[in-house]
Design a protein around this motif. Structure first.
Motif, PDB file in Angstrom:
ATOM      1  N   ASN A   1      17.172 -52.333  29.845  1.00  0.00           N
ATOM      2  CA  ASN A   1      18.465 -52.609  30.135  1.00  0.00           C
ATOM      3  C   ASN A   1      18.048 -54.179  30.509  1.00  0.00           C
ATOM      4  O   ASN A   1      18.890 -55.267  30.192  1.00  0.00           O
ATOM      5  CB  ASN A   1      19.211 -52.223  31.205  1.00  0.00           C
ATOM      6  CG  ASN A   1      20.586 -52.674  31.828  1.00  0.00           C
ATOM      7  OD1 ASN A   1      21.303 -52.800  31.025  1.00  0.00           O
ATOM      8  ND2 ASN A   1      20.614 -52.757  33.032  1.00  0.00           N
TER       9      ASN A   1
ATOM     10  N   VAL B   1      23.569 -51.919  27.776  1.00  0.00           N
ATOM     11  CA  VAL B   1      22.951 -50.537  27.635  1.00  0.00           C
ATOM     12  C   VAL B   1      23.496 -49.418  28.285  1.00  0.00           C
ATOM     13  O   VAL B   1      23.586 -49.342  29.240  1.00  0.00           O
ATOM     14  CB  VAL B   1      21.374 -50.560  27.964  1.00  0.00           C
ATOM     15  CG1 VAL B   1      20.794 -49.324  27.665  1.00  0.00           C
ATOM     16  CG2 VAL B   1      20.883 -52.021  27.538  1.00  0.00           C
TER      17      VAL B   1
ATOM     18  N   ASN C   1      24.262 -46.263  29.968  1.00  0.00           N
ATOM     19  CA  ASN C   1      23.295 -45.308  30.585  1.00  0.00           C
ATOM     20  C   ASN C   1      24.007 -43.874  30.552  1.00  0.00           C
ATOM     21  O   ASN C   1      25.035 -43.441  30.934  1.00  0.00           O
ATOM     22  CB  ASN C   1      23.369 -45.603  32.076  1.00  0.00           C
ATOM     23  CG  ASN C   1      22.465 -44.780  33.102  1.00  0.00           C
ATOM     24  OD1 ASN C   1      22.410 -43.521  33.036  1.00  0.00           O
ATOM     25  ND2 ASN C   1      21.467 -45.553  33.740  1.00  0.00           N
TER      26      ASN C   1
END
Length: 235
Positions: free
Chosen positions: A100, A107, A109
């Motif tokens: 990240n 990005v 998660n």
């Protein structure tokens, strides 16, 4: 400059393991409403099985830190044109910040995404069974997310968790045969008997063999595939 109608390109930090990465791509294809090739999502995949072992680093404490390798993969995927990234490996999310912090694009998660999905679709839930690698247990990745909402996380009892790790290793080695599936079924029964109201398939390898489970499931790989499609197509 990309306009608002531009369909976003997904970048996938793959290879952890390779078959789990292929499983994610298959799910993206299966879940995308499509009548022609052009309707599918463009994915840039670094299917890199040379990422240092998460198991060796987190459980055996003898392995190299996978984080810098994941950061380099993330940077390359951004350079190659990805608009957002994902990591189809639950255990690797212990190193999420490496990826990240290495890029300027989002990005996904997977841990946060899965917890959010379970809570939104099961608002009254109190006890969740989580099937994952022993490294995910030791790092409390799911406990932290569910704990904030006072949802208890149930893992397989110790002997069953040991068996689960062997199941994961077998799948990584390409074995998804009857013996592996029987062992997995026994593990599922163990977390159900402990009072789980729903089971989270929190290892992308396990998603490959969980199709025949009749108990309510939240499969992290399927949840990720749906998120990738939604982000790519601005749904």
């Amino acid at each position: 400059m990309k306009n608002s109608t531009y369909e976003k390109v997904a970048g996938i930090l793959g290879g952890m393991g390779p078959e789990a990465t292929v499983d994610l791509l298959n799910r993206i294809i299966q879940l995308t409403p499509a009548t022609d090739d052009n309707d599918h999502v463009r994915c840039i995949i670094d299917n890199n099985p040379k990422v240092p072992s998460r198991i060796k680093a987190l459980i055996e404490h003898v392995g190299e830190n996978p984080g810098p390798c994941m950061a380099e993969m993330a940077q390359k995927l951004e350079e190659w044109g990805a608009d957002f990234l994902c990591i189809p490996c639950n255990t690797a999310h212990y190193y999420y910040d490496y990826a990240n912090n290495a890029v300027s694009i989002p990005v996904v998660n997977l841990i946060d995404l899965t917890v959010k999905h379970v809570l939104e679709t099961n608002p009254e839930i109190k006890r969740v069974g989580v099937l994952c690698s022993t490294a995910v247990i030791s790092t409390k990745l799911y406990e932290n997310g569910f704990g904030e909402m006072n949802v208890e996380v149930i893992y397989p009892e110790e002997s069953f968790q040991t068996s689960l790790l062997e199941v994961i290793k077998s799948i990584k080695a390409g074995d998804t045969g009857a013996e592996v599936q029987s062992s997995f079924a026994n593990i599922v029964t163990n977390v159900i008997e402990q009072g789980s109201e729903l089971i989270v398939i929190a290892c992308t390898e396990l998603g490959i063999i969980s199709n025949n489970v009749s108990f309510p499931l939240a499969d992290a790989t399927k949840i990720l595939a749906e998120e990738i499609i939604a982000r790519a197509k601005h749904v």
